[in-house]
Design an enzyme around this catalytic site. Structure first.
Site, PDB file in Angstrom:
ATOM      1  N   ARG A   1      14.409   9.757 -32.790  1.00 61.10           N
ATOM      2  CA  ARG A   1      15.490  10.098 -31.873  1.00 61.10           C
ATOM      3  C   ARG A   1      16.799   9.604 -32.506  1.00 61.10           C
ATOM      4  NH1 ARG A   1      11.436   7.588 -28.537  1.00 61.10           N
ATOM      5  NH2 ARG A   1      10.516   9.065 -27.040  1.00 61.10           N
TER       6      ARG A   1
ATOM      7  N   LYS B   1      12.502   4.255 -26.534  1.00 63.73           N
ATOM      8  CA  LYS B   1      12.916   4.159 -25.137  1.00 63.73           C
ATOM      9  C   LYS B   1      12.304   2.930 -24.479  1.00 63.73           C
ATOM     10  CE  LYS B   1      13.702   9.083 -24.206  1.00 63.73           C
ATOM     11  NZ  LYS B   1      13.307  10.232 -23.371  1.00 63.73           N
TER      12      LYS B   1
ATOM     13  N   HIS C   1      18.179  16.058 -32.433  1.00 61.42           N
ATOM     14  CA  HIS C   1      16.845  16.207 -31.857  1.00 61.42           C
ATOM     15  C   HIS C   1      16.090  17.386 -32.469  1.00 61.42           C
ATOM     16  CE1 HIS C   1      14.926  13.752 -28.840  1.00 61.42           C
ATOM     17  NE2 HIS C   1      14.281  14.793 -28.359  1.00 61.42           N
TER      18      HIS C   1
ATOM     19  N   ARG D   1      13.845  16.183 -35.102  1.00 64.09           N
ATOM     20  CA  ARG D   1      12.644  15.549 -34.526  1.00 64.09           C
ATOM     21  C   ARG D   1      11.636  16.609 -34.098  1.00 64.09           C
ATOM     22  NH1 ARG D   1      10.763  10.924 -31.595  1.00 64.09           N
ATOM     23  NH2 ARG D   1      10.153  11.330 -29.448  1.00 64.09           N
TER      24      ARG D   1
ATOM     25  N   HIS E   1       5.710   9.134 -27.748  1.00 63.86           N
ATOM     26  CA  HIS E   1       5.541   9.712 -26.413  1.00 63.86           C
ATOM     27  C   HIS E   1       4.518   8.897 -25.630  1.00 63.86           C
ATOM     28  CE1 HIS E   1       6.902  13.979 -27.830  1.00 63.86           C
ATOM     29  NE2 HIS E   1       7.921  13.205 -27.530  1.00 63.86           N
TER      30      HIS E   1
ATOM     31  N   TYR F   1       4.578  21.118 -28.246  1.00 65.24           N
ATOM     32  CA  TYR F   1       4.673  21.680 -29.595  1.00 65.24           C
ATOM     33  C   TYR F   1       3.562  22.687 -29.880  1.00 65.24           C
ATOM     34  CZ  TYR F   1       8.120  18.060 -30.149  1.00 65.24           C
ATOM     35  OH  TYR F   1       9.230  17.292 -29.977  1.00 65.24           O
TER      36      TYR F   1
END
Length: 298
Positions: free
Chosen positions: A148, A172, A244, A247, A270, A279
């Site tokens: 990110r 995150k 992004h 990524r 994730h 994806y």
């Protein structure tokens, strides 16, 4: 209870108890501040405790005039979280958004770049300028490690474990993970470190920050967006490309080359495999290849 006090309490809750990043907290707060502005502009004196479902419905109706379905859904979700917090803390007995439905939106598939387009963007970097080596190292890291943009600008020298072939990434909610780094990306980072960064005057407090601006400080998110935008314009690429996008391309290309979805999930950081599964929808031919390779009736 005043709105500003409730907002500050909610911010602390999001940071301390839910462990959200500053960017996520800022996004939640913007939703509440938008509601506060609406109340002020319309001379509505309701507090967070007394505001009714009808008033919020009117606010969302007005806001919807300038928002697409996805933004409306995010606004409703943010407000619902805020009032859930007030219920949790016994300030309210009900959530005024309980009966307010979010607009139906489809899952948005992320934009991606081909390997050739990524090469074109990186090759467009002007390496005759000092920042050129830095920009090449940054974009190679974005794509090569699937980071990110916030993870990229916060990367530290002490996070580099090149001998082991990994970098430590803080994602995150300050959650850390180790991500493999390939030899070519290591090479470009070392060129930048040895030929550019080592000769910079570094501001106090940024000695461990990997990627620096010309003043010897940490780069901003906006600067990364600007660098990429200028390169995309330079090569005449008609795509909406952001940090992004690199990524997304990292994950998509791994999947297309038969990487395991669980491994991609771990590298991207994730929490849920459901997030990574998006994806799979990008390239249906991948699913066909899996069936042809592994199904007993092939």
């Amino acid at each position: 209870m005043k709105w500003q006090n409730a907002l500050k309490d909610f911010q602390l809750y999001l940071k301390i108890e839910r462990g959200l990043s500053d960017n996520s907290i800022e996004s939640y707060c913007r939703d509440i501040q938008r509601l506060m502005s609406y109340l002020e502009e319309n001379n509505i004196s309701n507090s967070p405790i007394s505001i009714s479902s009808e008033t919020i419905q009117h606010f969302i109706y007005e806001a919807a005039k300038s928002l697409n379905a996805r933004s409306q859904s995010r606004l409703i979700s943010g407000l619902r979280s805020f009032f859930n917090y007030l219920v949790f803390e016994d300030y309210r007995s009900d959530n005024p958004l309980e009966l307010i439905e979010s607009p139906k939106i489809g899952r948005k598939l992320p934009d991606t770049l081909s390997e050739e387009e990524i090469d074109q963007i990186i090759q467009a970097i002007d390496l005759s300028k000092p920042e050129g080596e830095r920009n090449r190292a940054m974009l190679e890291t974005l794509y090569g490690c699937g980071l990110r943009v916030s993870e990229l600008i916060n990367l530290k020298l002490s996070d580099l474990f090149f001998d082991e072939g990994f970098i430590k990434v803080t994602g995150k909610g300050d959650k850390q993970r180790f991500v493999p780094i390939v030899a070519s990306t290591i090479k470009y980072i070392n060129i930048y470190r040895n030929e550019i960064r080592n000769h910079q005057s570094i501001q106090a407090g940024f000695e461990d920050t990997l990627f620096l601006n010309r003043r010897g400080k940490q780069l901003t998110r906006a600067m990364i967006f600007t660098i990429i935008k200028q390169l995309v314009e330079k090569i005449g690429l008609k795509k909406n490309v952001s940090p992004h996008t690199f990524r997304h391309s990292f994950a998509t290309h791994l999947l297309q080359n038969d990487a395991d979805l669980r491994a991609i999930q771990l590298m991207l950081g994730h929490e849920s495999i459901t997030t990574t599964e998006i994806y799979v929808h990008l390239d249906k031919s991948h699913l066909t290849k899996v069936v042809e390779k592994y199904h007993p009736r092939k």
